[in-house]
Design an enzyme around this catalytic site. Structure first.
Site, PDB file in Angstrom:
ATOM      1  N   ASP A  13       0.808  -1.225   0.000  1.00  0.00           N
ATOM      2  CA  ASP A  13       0.000   0.000   0.000  1.00  0.00           C
ATOM      3  C   ASP A  13       0.843   1.278   0.000  1.00  0.00           C
ATOM      4  OD1 ASP A  13      -2.247  -1.647   0.080  1.00  0.00           O
ATOM      5  OD2 ASP A  13      -2.215  -1.711   2.277  1.00  0.00           O
ATOM      6  N   LYS A  16       1.858   1.995  -5.064  1.00  0.00           N
ATOM      7  CA  LYS A  16       2.445   1.423  -6.297  1.00  0.00           C
ATOM      8  C   LYS A  16       1.534   1.667  -7.495  1.00  0.00           C
ATOM      9  CE  LYS A  16       2.480  -2.526  -4.245  1.00  0.00           C
ATOM     10  NZ  LYS A  16       2.103  -2.092  -2.893  1.00  0.00           N
ATOM     11  N   ASN A  38      -5.206 -10.289  -3.616  1.00  0.00           N
ATOM     12  CA  ASN A  38      -4.914  -9.691  -2.297  1.00  0.00           C
ATOM     13  C   ASN A  38      -4.480  -8.236  -2.479  1.00  0.00           C
ATOM     14  OD1 ASN A  38      -2.557 -10.603  -3.587  1.00  0.00           O
ATOM     15  ND2 ASN A  38      -1.559 -11.311  -1.731  1.00  0.00           N
ATOM     16  N   GLY A  40      -4.508  -4.374  -3.809  1.00  0.00           N
ATOM     17  CA  GLY A  40      -5.495  -3.344  -4.124  1.00  0.00           C
ATOM     18  C   GLY A  40      -4.722  -2.107  -4.515  1.00  0.00           C
ATOM     19  N   HIS A  41      -4.699  -1.797  -5.799  1.00  0.00           N
ATOM     20  CA  HIS A  41      -3.917  -0.676  -6.309  1.00  0.00           C
ATOM     21  C   HIS A  41      -4.870   0.409  -6.796  1.00  0.00           C
ATOM     22  CE1 HIS A  41      -0.252  -3.506  -7.135  1.00  0.00           C
ATOM     23  NE2 HIS A  41      -0.662  -3.509  -5.883  1.00  0.00           N
ATOM     24  N   GLN A 223       2.062  -5.999  -3.123  1.00  0.00           N
ATOM     25  CA  GLN A 223       2.558  -6.080  -1.743  1.00  0.00           C
ATOM     26  C   GLN A 223       3.869  -5.287  -1.609  1.00  0.00           C
ATOM     27  OE1 GLN A 223       1.550  -9.521  -3.141  1.00  0.00           O
ATOM     28  NE2 GLN A 223      -0.418  -8.611  -2.688  1.00  0.00           N
ATOM     29  N   ARG A 302     -10.000  -3.150   5.838  1.00  0.00           N
ATOM     30  CA  ARG A 302      -9.489  -3.133   7.214  1.00  0.00           C
ATOM     31  C   ARG A 302      -8.716  -1.841   7.479  1.00  0.00           C
ATOM     32  NH1 ARG A 302      -6.104  -8.581   7.618  1.00  0.00           N
ATOM     33  NH2 ARG A 302      -5.747  -8.067   5.433  1.00  0.00           N
ATOM     34  N   ARG A 304      -5.728   0.223   8.447  1.00  0.00           N
ATOM     35  CA  ARG A 304      -4.302  -0.082   8.406  1.00  0.00           C
ATOM     36  C   ARG A 304      -3.623   0.435   9.671  1.00  0.00           C
ATOM     37  NH1 ARG A 304      -3.967   2.304   2.331  1.00  0.00           N
ATOM     38  NH2 ARG A 304      -4.753   0.501   1.202  1.00  0.00           N
ATOM     39  N   LYS A 330       2.479  10.303  -0.567  1.00  0.00           N
ATOM     40  CA  LYS A 330       1.688  10.753   0.587  1.00  0.00           C
ATOM     41  C   LYS A 330       2.429  11.701   1.512  1.00  0.00           C
ATOM     42  CE  LYS A 330      -1.968   8.013   1.464  1.00  0.00           C
ATOM     43  NZ  LYS A 330      -2.853   6.893   1.795  1.00  0.00           N
ATOM     44  N   LEU A 331       3.320  12.511   0.962  1.00  0.00           N
ATOM     45  CA  LEU A 331       3.998  13.518   1.793  1.00  0.00           C
ATOM     46  C   LEU A 331       2.971  14.493   2.371  1.00  0.00           C
ATOM     47  CD1 LEU A 331       6.869  14.428   2.670  1.00  0.00           C
ATOM     48  CD2 LEU A 331       6.802  16.059   0.781  1.00  0.00           C
ATOM     49  N   ASP A 332       1.890  14.733   1.615  1.00  0.00           N
ATOM     50  CA  ASP A 332       0.851  15.678   2.055  1.00  0.00           C
ATOM     51  C   ASP A 332       0.195  15.270   3.366  1.00  0.00           C
ATOM     52  OD1 ASP A 332      -0.020  13.564   0.181  1.00  0.00           O
ATOM     53  OD2 ASP A 332      -2.043  14.302   0.587  1.00  0.00           O
ATOM     54  N   SER A 412       5.119  12.490  -4.221  1.00  0.00           N
ATOM     55  CA  SER A 412       3.688  12.609  -4.488  1.00  0.00           C
ATOM     56  C   SER A 412       3.015  13.354  -3.344  1.00  0.00           C
ATOM     57  CB  SER A 412       3.099  11.204  -4.648  1.00  0.00           C
ATOM     58  OG  SER A 412       1.712  11.272  -4.730  1.00  0.00           O
TER      59      SER A 412
HETATM   60  P1  GDP Z   1      -0.739   0.270  -3.528  1.00  0.00           P
HETATM   61  O1  GDP Z   1      -1.353  -0.985  -3.053  1.00  0.00           O
HETATM   62  O2  GDP Z   1       0.725   0.330  -3.240  1.00  0.00           O
HETATM   63  O3  GDP Z   1      -1.037   0.586  -4.967  1.00  0.00           O
HETATM   64  O4  GDP Z   1      -1.397   1.444  -2.671  1.00  0.00           O
HETATM   65  P2  GDP Z   1      -2.978   1.609  -2.365  1.00  0.00           P
HETATM   66  O5  GDP Z   1      -3.649   2.073  -3.595  1.00  0.00           O
HETATM   67  O6  GDP Z   1      -3.509   0.402  -1.683  1.00  0.00           O
HETATM   68  O7  GDP Z   1      -2.936   2.720  -1.245  1.00  0.00           O
HETATM   69  C1  GDP Z   1      -2.429   3.991  -1.496  1.00  0.00           C
HETATM   70  C2  GDP Z   1      -3.579   5.016  -1.294  1.00  0.00           C
HETATM   71  O8  GDP Z   1      -3.026   6.302  -1.212  1.00  0.00           O
HETATM   72  C3  GDP Z   1      -4.538   5.064  -2.468  1.00  0.00           C
HETATM   73  O9  GDP Z   1      -5.806   5.383  -1.989  1.00  0.00           O
HETATM   74  C4  GDP Z   1      -3.989   6.190  -3.331  1.00  0.00           C
HETATM   75  O10 GDP Z   1      -4.982   6.821  -4.130  1.00  0.00           O
HETATM   76  C5  GDP Z   1      -3.501   7.125  -2.268  1.00  0.00           C
HETATM   77  N1  GDP Z   1      -2.342   7.950  -2.629  1.00  0.00           N
HETATM   78  C6  GDP Z   1      -1.258   7.621  -3.395  1.00  0.00           C
HETATM   79  N2  GDP Z   1      -0.377   8.631  -3.395  1.00  0.00           N
HETATM   80  C7  GDP Z   1      -0.894   9.598  -2.606  1.00  0.00           C
HETATM   81  C8  GDP Z   1      -0.424  10.876  -2.173  1.00  0.00           C
HETATM   82  O11 GDP Z   1       0.661  11.324  -2.478  1.00  0.00           O
HETATM   83  N3  GDP Z   1      -1.248  11.571  -1.328  1.00  0.00           N
HETATM   84  C9  GDP Z   1      -2.457  11.106  -0.932  1.00  0.00           C
HETATM   85  N4  GDP Z   1      -3.180  11.864  -0.120  1.00  0.00           N
HETATM   86  N5  GDP Z   1      -2.917   9.914  -1.316  1.00  0.00           N
HETATM   87  C10 GDP Z   1      -2.141   9.173  -2.128  1.00  0.00           C
HETATM   88  P1  IMO Z   2      -0.918  -4.202  -2.170  1.00  0.00           P
HETATM   89  O1  IMO Z   2      -0.453  -4.770  -3.492  1.00  0.00           O
HETATM   90  C1  IMO Z   2      -0.965  -4.604   2.175  1.00  0.00           C
HETATM   91  C2  IMO Z   2      -0.948  -8.697   3.774  1.00  0.00           C
HETATM   92  C3  IMO Z   2      -2.171  -9.207   4.488  1.00  0.00           C
HETATM   93  C4  IMO Z   2      -1.510 -10.153   5.483  1.00  0.00           C
HETATM   94  C5  IMO Z   2      -0.377 -10.761   4.670  1.00  0.00           C
HETATM   95  C6  IMO Z   2      -0.700 -12.111   4.044  1.00  0.00           C
HETATM   96  O2  IMO Z   2      -2.213  -3.495  -2.236  1.00  0.00           O
HETATM   97  O3  IMO Z   2       0.188  -3.425  -1.531  1.00  0.00           O
HETATM   98  P2  IMO Z   2      -2.235 -12.835   1.992  1.00  0.00           P
HETATM   99  O4  IMO Z   2      -3.688 -12.635   1.739  1.00  0.00           O
HETATM  100  O5  IMO Z   2      -1.337 -12.242   0.977  1.00  0.00           O
HETATM  101  O6  IMO Z   2      -1.887 -14.273   2.272  1.00  0.00           O
HETATM  102  O7  IMO Z   2      -1.958 -12.054   3.385  1.00  0.00           O
HETATM  103  O8  IMO Z   2      -0.093  -9.826   3.640  1.00  0.00           O
HETATM  104  N1  IMO Z   2      -1.200  -8.175   2.401  1.00  0.00           N
HETATM  105  C7  IMO Z   2      -1.153  -6.880   2.073  1.00  0.00           C
HETATM  106  N2  IMO Z   2      -0.974  -5.782   2.828  1.00  0.00           N
HETATM  107  N3  IMO Z   2      -1.093  -4.483   0.841  1.00  0.00           N
HETATM  108  C8  IMO Z   2      -1.243  -5.574   0.066  1.00  0.00           C
HETATM  109  O9  IMO Z   2      -1.234  -5.514  -1.279  1.00  0.00           O
HETATM  110  C9  IMO Z   2      -1.323  -6.842   0.681  1.00  0.00           C
HETATM  111  N4  IMO Z   2      -1.502  -8.096   0.215  1.00  0.00           N
HETATM  112  C10 IMO Z   2      -1.401  -8.898   1.283  1.00  0.00           C
HETATM  113  O10 IMO Z   2      -2.855  -8.156   5.129  1.00  0.00           O
HETATM  114  O11 IMO Z   2      -0.925  -9.426   6.534  1.00  0.00           O
HETATM  115 MG    MG Z   3      -2.907  -1.626  -1.830  1.00  0.00          MG
END
Ligand code: GDP
Ligand code: IMO
Ligand code: MG
Length: 466
Positions: A13, A16, A38, A40-41, A223, A302, A304, A330-332, A412
């Site tokens: 998270d 990416k 698993n 979520g981007h 991940q 869930r 975080r 997420k420096l903001d 960002s």
């Molecule tokens: P990923 O799994 O690594 O792709 O990250 P996620 O999408 O699960 O979580 C990152 C969250 O932060 C998402 O809701 C993005 O839209 C948001 N996000 C990404 N960069 C920034 C940023 O610079 N500032 C803010 N406020 N949100 C951001």
């Molecule tokens: P992105 O790509 C954050 C965590 C789960 C759990 C552990 C194992 O969005 O960054 P799993 O279902 O993979 O067997 O769970 O890994 N986990 C993540 N945490 N971002 C993810 O994906 C994750 N994918 C799995 O919460 O601790």
């Molecule tokens: Mg994610």
């Protein structure tokens, strides 16, 4: 020939999805190389939010071939649903290619994941319950079903006849659950194959041909390094290799075909699920990060766990991924905190430890040693150039870069594609004239985004689509 890897440097998270979308503009293929649904981007274009689980984040550019590589475990049901949602929103999904060697997450994998987590009653990993671990376990045990098997009725039946009786024995006798009906599973798998037939191909050949033709391929990790099966906080990890090395095995490229590794990190830390997290904040500062950062899982919703950035595992992540530059997201979110801290070592039983990995038992007793930076009040979301940032935020980035030992190239300040600052390939302290900065940007981005960062929803539309 050039392949660039985007890899998470923390516990997932890190943003990416945003980074991949940003860098994908001038590449031809974006390849997801491991993990499954698993992940979520999130990608934000103007006021449109796209949450992707299996489909690579480059899908929003009409010219890109999005590839689900052989290292991914695919739940066909999720993939079809995600493709349908994207198509409804005007994104052309006909281009999506899925490796015939990618393993299938079968319904019994999901049931087994849930059952074993439930059995451990609070002592589990805290998985996303998507069947990831059981599917990868079958892959390693050589009892898995692959996407190519969905197109081969006889082969599929043979695979299921081997796997299902054993799964049923475990479900019934270990977990006290109902068995799966083999014929029903077979019919369902054949139906998936029919619906996905046009998408299932040899993706290694596809990617290798693209590289041979001089195209630029972006490899998108899911991940993060600290969830890596080999490098993470085992056993509180996922069951694949998010590290850049995983891009080679799971994306079908050789190590010498990678010319850049972009490490993605958040300006602070988060973790979902169980496992050690030395810099976790459970006070008002943790609440600030959760609330301002909307730190709730994209996949499971869930909350975080949040805390300060930890430079100890970060340095390790930079080494094992051979990170060439970093994007800090997420420096903001840090605006409004009187001070910002970064962990530089741990005090464990009176000793100072500053090298990762640290044994799990020791980590549980570890007391973080922090370097403290001045906070800032200013809202950073409108910043587009380094000069727009308050000097405290610049000092934080400088400090972070020095502690990490790798250049921060991109920063960002919001979820939207345009809320991005190109910093430099060079450490901020050595940033020179505007001309030098431009040369540095060119070196950094190479054949990556050539045009100014464009934030138009129109770019997400397939040609001719509404
Ligand atoms: P990923 O799994 O690594 O792709 O990250 P996620 O999408 O699960 O979580 C990152 C969250 O932060 C998402 O809701 C993005 O839209 C948001 N996000 C990404 N960069 C920034 C940023 O610079 N500032 C803010 N406020 N949100 C951001
Ligand atoms: P992105 O790509 C954050 C965590 C789960 C759990 C552990 C194992 O969005 O960054 P799993 O279902 O993979 O067997 O769970 O890994 N986990 C993540 N945490 N971002 C993810 O994906 C994750 N994918 C799995 O919460 O601790
Ligand atoms: Mg994610």
């Amino acid at each position: 020939m050039a392949a660039t890897v985007v890899v998470g440097l923390q516990w997932g998270d890190e943003g990416k999805g945003k980074t991949t979308d940003l860098l994908a503009e001038s590449v031809s293929h974006v390849v997801r190389y491991q993990g499954g649904d698993n992940a979520g981007h999130t990608v934000v274009l103007a006021d449109e939010v796209f949450k992707l689980h299996l489909v690579p984040s480059g899908v929003l550019y009409p010219h890109i071939t999005p590839v689900v590589g052989s290292g991914v475990v695919v739940n066909p049901e999720t993939l079809l649903a995600e493709m349908a949602t994207l198509a409804e929103r005007g994104v052309d999904t006909a281009r999506i290619r899925v490796s015939d060697a990618a393993h299938v997450i079968m319904p019994y994998h999901v049931t087994l994941d849930r059952a074993s987590e439930a059995r451990l009653a609070g002592g589990g990993i805290g998985t996303t319950q998507r069947g990831i671990g059981p599917a990868y376990a079958d892959r390693a045990s050589r009892t898995g079903v692959r996407m190519g098997d969905l197109l081969d009725p006889d082969g599929l039946r043979a695979r299921l006849e081997r796997a299902v009786p054993e799964k049923n024995a475990i479900l019934v006798h270990v977990h006290g659950l109902e068995p799966f009906d083999l014929d029903a599973l077979y019919d369902q798998a054949i139906a998936w194959g029919e619906r996905l037939r046009e998408h299932i191909v040899d993706t290694v050949g596809l990617v290798q041909r693209a590289l041979a033709e001089g195209d630029h391929v972006l490899l998108e990790g899911a991940q993060g390094t600290l969830l890596d099966l080999d490098h993470g906080t085992y056993p509180y990890v996922t069951s694949s290799n998010p590290v850049a090395g995983g891009a080679c095995t799971g994306g079908g490229i050789g190590p010498l075909q990678v010319d850049q590794v972009i490490g993605v990190l958040k300006a602070y830390s988060t973790r979902v699920g169980s496992g050690p997290f030395p810099t976790e904040l459970t006070d008002h500062r943790g609440r600030h990060l959760v609330e301002k950062g909307h730190e709730f899982g994209t996949t499971t919703g869930r909350r975080r766990r949040c805390g300060w950035l930890d430079a100890v595992p970060l340095r390790y992540a930079i080494a094992v991924n051979s990170v060439s530059s970093m994007m800090v997201n997420k420096l903001d979110i840090l605006s409004g905190l009187p001070e910002v801290q970064v962990c530089v070592g741990y005090r464990i039983d009176g000793r100072i430890v500053d090298e990762w990995p640290v044994r799990a038992g020791d980590l549980a007793r570890a007391e973080p040693v922090y370097e403290t930076f001045h906070g800032w009040e200013a809202d950073l979301r409108g910043a587009r150039r380094l000069q727009d940032l308050p000097h405290e935020a610049l000092a934080y980035l400088d400090g972070l870069e020095a502690l990490a030992g790798a250049p921060i190239a991109l920063v960002s300040v919001g979820p939207e594609r345009t809320q991005t600052i190109v910093r430099s390939e060079q450490p901020a302290r050595t940033i020179g004239t505007a001309g030098e900065q431009d040369a540095s940007k060119r070196r950094l981005l190479g054949r990556l985004p050539r045009r100014p960062i464009a934030g138009s929803v129109a770019t997400a539309r397939a040609p001719g689509a509404g």
